[in-house]
Design a protein around this motif. Structure first.
Motif, PDB file in Angstrom:
ATOM      1  N   ASN A  59      -9.446  -7.217  -3.372  1.00  0.00           N
ATOM      2  CA  ASN A  59      -9.232  -6.666  -4.702  1.00  0.00           C
ATOM      3  C   ASN A  59      -9.782  -7.595  -5.780  1.00  0.00           C
ATOM      4  O   ASN A  59      -9.278  -7.670  -6.888  1.00  0.00           O
ATOM      5  N   GLU A 109      -6.316  -6.189 -10.255  1.00  0.00           N
ATOM      6  CA  GLU A 109      -7.413  -7.156 -10.385  1.00  0.00           C
ATOM      7  C   GLU A 109      -7.207  -8.113 -11.550  1.00  0.00           C
ATOM      8  O   GLU A 109      -6.858  -7.706 -12.650  1.00  0.00           O
ATOM      9  N   THR A 131      -4.414   2.426  -3.871  1.00  0.00           N
ATOM     10  CA  THR A 131      -4.277   0.990  -3.629  1.00  0.00           C
ATOM     11  C   THR A 131      -3.165   0.728  -2.625  1.00  0.00           C
ATOM     12  O   THR A 131      -2.141   1.404  -2.625  1.00  0.00           O
ATOM     13  N   SER A 146      -5.267  -4.946  -0.425  1.00  0.00           N
ATOM     14  CA  SER A 146      -5.244  -6.353  -0.803  1.00  0.00           C
ATOM     15  C   SER A 146      -3.961  -7.014  -0.320  1.00  0.00           C
ATOM     16  O   SER A 146      -2.898  -6.423  -0.350  1.00  0.00           O
ATOM     17  N   ASN A 200     -13.719  -4.510  -6.435  1.00  0.00           N
ATOM     18  CA  ASN A 200     -13.508  -3.566  -7.533  1.00  0.00           C
ATOM     19  C   ASN A 200     -14.813  -3.001  -8.082  1.00  0.00           C
ATOM     20  O   ASN A 200     -14.882  -1.829  -8.437  1.00  0.00           O
TER      21      ASN A 200
END
Lengths: 420, 164
Positions: A8, A38, A72, A32, A13
């Protein structure tokens, strides 16, 4: 198309955003180990110094991901990849992919010394590390390793009022980034502000009873409350390696210019890969923000079936040491396996210092302390491998700044030279 | 269509009024060192060159910014900076091919041309019309490049005499 991005950071990204821009339908998942959205690791020293608030360290919020329709999975570790059935296994679940992007970044090099497990010993890589350092109380800190991260950490903690000892095993600070003269100028700036710099000194152990109490080097014993390990970073490749992804000679994932690994449908980008240096053509581990971003972009394009090539990494270091700007591009004179005929041009101009390293009429490196406004044009010459024989005569004759001269180089190329 | 600054080097007299009005407009003081445009002069050769942000796209400074503080403003065709995000690492200063990004030591922040939000003061005050604000068309971009080429050729004569 189902895309899984492991990592991440900026590479992961950028890859994910690039794919989304090109393909509104793609199902993208970023996985992640860290729990945060991020953030910029480059901003951690400013956070430590108290100059940047913690929320401003972040580059995205969780909402930004959902707005981009990117799923995510944070706080979970990928345990294995099986390329045969295109599956990624996590602690509790597993997912399938059509395309996989490995952007696992880098991790701190751990020193083979005793005491690194004591309370009060920290690496500085993640926001979690920075949080711990930020909230740790103490008056004296030892920073082991004087690379840019070590120096920036020293500056940051010194601004917070701590007594700092910066320890470097080689004979000068930032030995891979600056040659002797600029390095000693920078050392002077640190010392003027009270940072104790010890070079040519090897740390033997960190001592303490549960908690750090001091360190022992081959020359001194220093009492301290905190130790920050700044011995450098290395590619985080274990997961890729276990899955059968080829690793290069320098220890980074081997990729093509399209950021493809040796395995079908698996791409890699960012600090974990090894690339070519754009100026020297040699293999390099770059571990720098701007390169990771471009690699992420190329990986994103490749995944989406758009052919783009990564032109190579640019070695750029820029840091602020108590308000003094220090910059280094390309190779330094003291690099090993160096070309034979090296010519060095040095200029002191008031408070500013410039150093150009030229081999076979080509600029292969440039360093500056103070005003860096001429450096960008030099970077163009370096990347393009311009023949400098004419320009060099002008440099010899004239004092810097060289802008009118280099303006042309820059002007002709425009930003195009930096295009993907 | 967004507009761009175009410099005609032949017309620049090196009066430096642009530097003054730039610093007045942005910082409220007459201080050329805090201007976002700078005239580089080689007096003996009669070369006067206004140096200002080129509003590159893609821009090296945006590429290199580690906190995404620099970004592209589609509307005005310019690079903008978010001071909340900027950590003053000055990487943008170092990578700008034109030396057009600078650090204002008084205000303690990075500065570069913002096109005065669409009404550039330097253009309004340039008596010889050496700086103009025109449509960012491909043809104008090409003219700008050609003018720079020509300038370089004339400069060569002075600066690159054979060694010896």
């Amino acid at each position: 198309m189902k895309v899984i991005v492991i990592g991440n950071g900026v590479a992961g990204n950028t890859a994910s955003s690039t794919i989304r821009r090109l393909d509104g339908q793609a199902e993208i998942t970023i996985i992640s180990e860290e729990i945060y959205p991020e953030y910029s690791p480059c901003a951690l020293p400013q956070y430590l110094a108290g100059e940047l608030s913690r929320p401003n360290v972040f580059l995205r919020t969780k909402r930004d991901y959902s707005r981009e329709r990117t799923k995510t999975i944070f706080g979970q570790k990928v345990t294995s990849i099986s390329p045969e059935d295109r599956r990624v296994s996590l602690d509790t679940t597993s997912l399938t992919y059509d395309k996989l992007i490995i952007a696992t970044g880098s991790k701190p090099v751990m020193l083979p010394i005793k005491g690194t497990n004591l309370d009060g010993v920290f690496p500085l890589k993640s926001l979690g590390d920075a949080d711990q350092i930020f909230h740790y109380t103490g008056n004296t800190a030892v920073i082991i390793g004087s690379g840019p991260i070590g120096v920036e950490t020293s500056v940051a903690l010194s601004k917070r009022g701590l007594q700092i000892y910066l320890i470097e095993v080689l004979n000068r600070i930032m030995p891979r980034v600056f040659d002797e003269t600029p390095s000693s100028l920078l050392r002077g700036i640190l010392e003027e502000r009270g940072v104790r710099v010890l070079t040519g000194e090897k740390v033997i152990s960190i001592v303490g009873n549960g908690k750090v109490e001091g360190i022992v080097t081959d020359k001194h014993r220093i009492k301290c409350d905190m130790v920050v390990l700044g011995a450098g970073m290395k590619p985080n490749i274990e997961l890729a390696q276990q899955s059968g992804v080829n690793i290069g000679a320098l220890g980074g994932i081997a990729v093509t210019q399209q950021m493809m690994t040796n395995l079908d449908n698996i791409y890699a980008c960012g600090d974990c890969v090894e690339t070519e240096d754009r100026a020297s053509g040699e293999h390099t581990l770059s571990l720098l923000w701007h390169n990771a971003r471009r690699q992420g972009e190329v990986a994103g394009y490749s995944c989406s079936g758009v052919p783009k090539s990564y032109l190579g990494s640019e070695n750029i270091t820029s840091l602020d040491i108590f308000g003094v700007h220090a910059v280094s591009f390309g190779s330094i004179e003291a690099d090993g396996n160096q070309h034979q005929d090296i010519e060095v041009i040095e200029r002191f101009l008031g408070k500013n210092y410039y150093r150009l390293i030229i081999a076979q009429s080509r600029l292969i490196g440039a360093q500056s302390i103070g005003n860096a406004q001429d450096m960008g044009a030099l970077l163009c010459a370096l990347i393009r491998r311009d023949n400098l024989s004419e320009i060099k005569r002008a440099i010899d004759k004239k004092t810097l700044p060289l802008n009118p001269l280099y303006y042309r180089i820059a002007r002709c190329l425009g930003p195009n030279i930096r295009r993907l | 269509m967004p507009k761009m600054l175009v410099v005609n080097y032949d017309k620049c007299t090196g009066c430096r009024l642009c530097e003054l009005v730039c610093s007045v407009k942005h910082e409220g003081v007459s201080n050329p060192s805090r201007a976002r445009i700078h005239i580089t002069k080689w007096e003996m050769e009669g070369i006067m060159m206004p140096m200002v942000c080129n509003q590159c796209e893609p821009a090296p400074c945006i590429d290199a910014c580690p906190t995404n503080a620099r970004s592209w403003d589609e509307h005005l065709g310019r690079v903008v900076i978010d001071y909340d995000r900027c950590i003053e690492c000055k990487t943008c200063v170092a990578v700008c091919p034109f030396g057009a990004v600078s650090f204002d030591h008084v205000a303690g922040r990075i500065i570069s041309c913002d096109l005065c939000d669409g009404d550039p003061a330097c253009v309004n005050f340039c008596e010889t019309e050496a700086i103009q604000y025109v449509d960012a068309s491909e043809i104008n971009k090409r003219r700008q490049r050609e003018a720079a080429e020509k300038l370089y050729e004339s400069m060569r004569k002075f600066t690159m005499a054979p060694a010896g």
